[in-house]
Design an enzyme around this catalytic site. Structure first.
Site, short mmCIF file in Angstrom:
data_model
loop_
_atom_site.label_atom_id
_atom_site.label_comp_id
_atom_site.label_asym_id
_atom_site.label_seq_id
_atom_site.Cartn_x
_atom_site.Cartn_y
_atom_site.Cartn_z
N PHE A 1 -11.24 -19.01 -16.16
CA PHE A 1 -10.70 -20.35 -15.97
C PHE A 1 -11.74 -21.35 -16.46
O PHE A 1 -12.70 -21.65 -15.75
CB PHE A 1 -10.35 -20.57 -14.50
CG PHE A 1 -9.69 -19.37 -13.87
CD1 PHE A 1 -8.56 -18.81 -14.45
CD2 PHE A 1 -10.23 -18.77 -12.74
CE1 PHE A 1 -7.96 -17.70 -13.89
CE2 PHE A 1 -9.63 -17.65 -12.19
CZ PHE A 1 -8.49 -17.11 -12.76
N ASP B 1 -13.84 -24.17 -16.90
CA ASP B 1 -14.08 -25.37 -16.11
C ASP B 1 -15.46 -25.95 -16.39
O ASP B 1 -15.98 -25.83 -17.49
CB ASP B 1 -13.88 -25.06 -14.62
CG ASP B 1 -14.90 -24.05 -14.09
OD1 ASP B 1 -15.76 -23.58 -14.88
OD2 ASP B 1 -14.86 -23.73 -12.88
N ASP C 1 -14.88 -14.10 -13.72
CA ASP C 1 -14.88 -15.54 -13.52
C ASP C 1 -15.41 -15.89 -12.14
O ASP C 1 -16.27 -16.76 -11.99
CB ASP C 1 -13.46 -16.09 -13.68
CG ASP C 1 -13.40 -17.59 -13.47
OD1 ASP C 1 -13.39 -18.32 -14.48
OD2 ASP C 1 -13.36 -18.04 -12.31
#
Length: 333
Positions: free
Chosen positions: A213, A215, A310
């Site tokens: 993800f 970010d 992750d």
């Protein structure tokens, strides 16, 4: 999901500001081969969980609002998750589709027990309205109906999310090419898988299709580990806490190269490891996930999962308070 992998790989091979260091990937993979994390979501703390449709509704609202906390140094994901939990525990209809369409900024602040305007507050309210309207129009007002329509496929769920909810369409244009990242859509699938422990609403036959993800924290951790290297000008911008414009080359490269690098890391770890999870580092219990010290990866998930990597990287980053991340105002992460 193939578009996420292929387009982020294209960015990595044409990047001007961020470089993927394959020797760094090799070192991390070697260090992790005997300490592969077994990841479990801890839903006994800050999250709402009743093992039913209301949890799905909660997770969709959570991931609709799960972005851009850094402009307020005291605001964090924990405030969001726990505030929504308390709200739902006191009023089971708080996240009904018709009510999501009517919330105001001050009402959202009250929900989260926050005394001042939230970062990107107007956008958060707009996205709540958008999700409520589309749930009512296409899924009988229920996020569970959305999940039931994905045929146990995480990839199909991501496609449905980005089809029905514009606020989840996390893509951009880089050097004339469309690039797909889909952070919040993917994290919704991962949250379901983790919360329901791969059963019921979290039963996805292709959870391995989910990437990391992209970010703020992951690129900074990868740089610290020597997996990503920044051009001096970009490094200085980040160190000075100067805002990087959403959709700029630098910002797209930070996120896309992170996805590509961890995909390569995953491939290498899969080759090196016997897929056993031994002494995990970090072993601390985090409010969002629990990393256990012993156990096998579930048989149905024979491959090393990007979701696991992750969360391992994210947990590593949370333990480093001095870690400097890039700053971009964005609804996507």
């Amino acid at each position: 999901m193939e578009e996420v992998r292929s387009t982020t790989a294209w960015v990595a091979t044409h990047s001007s500001h961020v470089t993927v260091d394959f020797s760094g990937i090799e070192k991390v993979a070697e260090n992790m081969k005997n300490s592969l994390p077994k990841v479990e979501w801890d839903f006994e703390g800050i999250h709402y969980f009743d093992n039913g449709p209301l949890t799905v509704q909660y997770l969709l609202v959570l991931d609709t609002l799960n972005f851009c906390f850094w402009p307020d140094e005291e605001m964090s994901y924990d405030h969001l998750a726990s505030g929504l939990k308390v709200t739902l525990e006191s009023d089971k209809s708080a996240f009904d589709a018709d009510r999501l369409q009517k919330y105001t900024g001050p009402q959202l602040r009250k929900m989260l027990n926050w005394s001042r305007p939230l970062p990107l507050e107007d956008e958060r309210v707009r996205l709540l309205h958008e999700v409520g309207l589309e749930l009512e129009r296409s899924f009988e007002g229920k996020a569970s109906k959305l999940v039931e329509s994905c045929d146990n496929s995480a990839a199909k769920l991501v496609a449905l999310m980005t089809c029905h909810f514009p606020g989840f369409r996390d893509h951009t244009v880089y050097k004339g090419h469309q690039i797909f990242l889909y952070k919040r859509a993917q994290i919704f699938a991962a949250d379901l898988w983790g919360a329901f422990k791969g059963q019921g609403y979290g039963d996805f036959e292709d959870i391995s299709s989910i990437t990391i993800f992209a970010d703020y924290i992951i690129p900074a951790v990868l740089q610290q580990l020597g997996v990503l290297r920044y051009r001096t000008s970009l490094d200085n911008i980040i160190k000075k806490n100067t805002e990087i414009v959403s959709g700029s080359e630098e910002e797209v490269e930070l996120r896309a190269c992170s996805v590509y690098a961890v995909e390569k890391m995953k491939e290498l770890i899969s080759k090196k490891t016997g897929k056993q999870a031994s002494s995990c580092s970090p072993a601390k219990v985090f409010p969002y996930i629990r990393l256990t010290s012993q156990g096998k990866i579930q048989e149905k998930n024979k491959k090393v999962l990007s979701v696991e990597l992750d969360l391992w990287l994210w947990a590593f980053g949370i333990q480093c308070p001095s870690l400097q991340h890039h700053r971009t105002l964005s609804i996507y992460y």
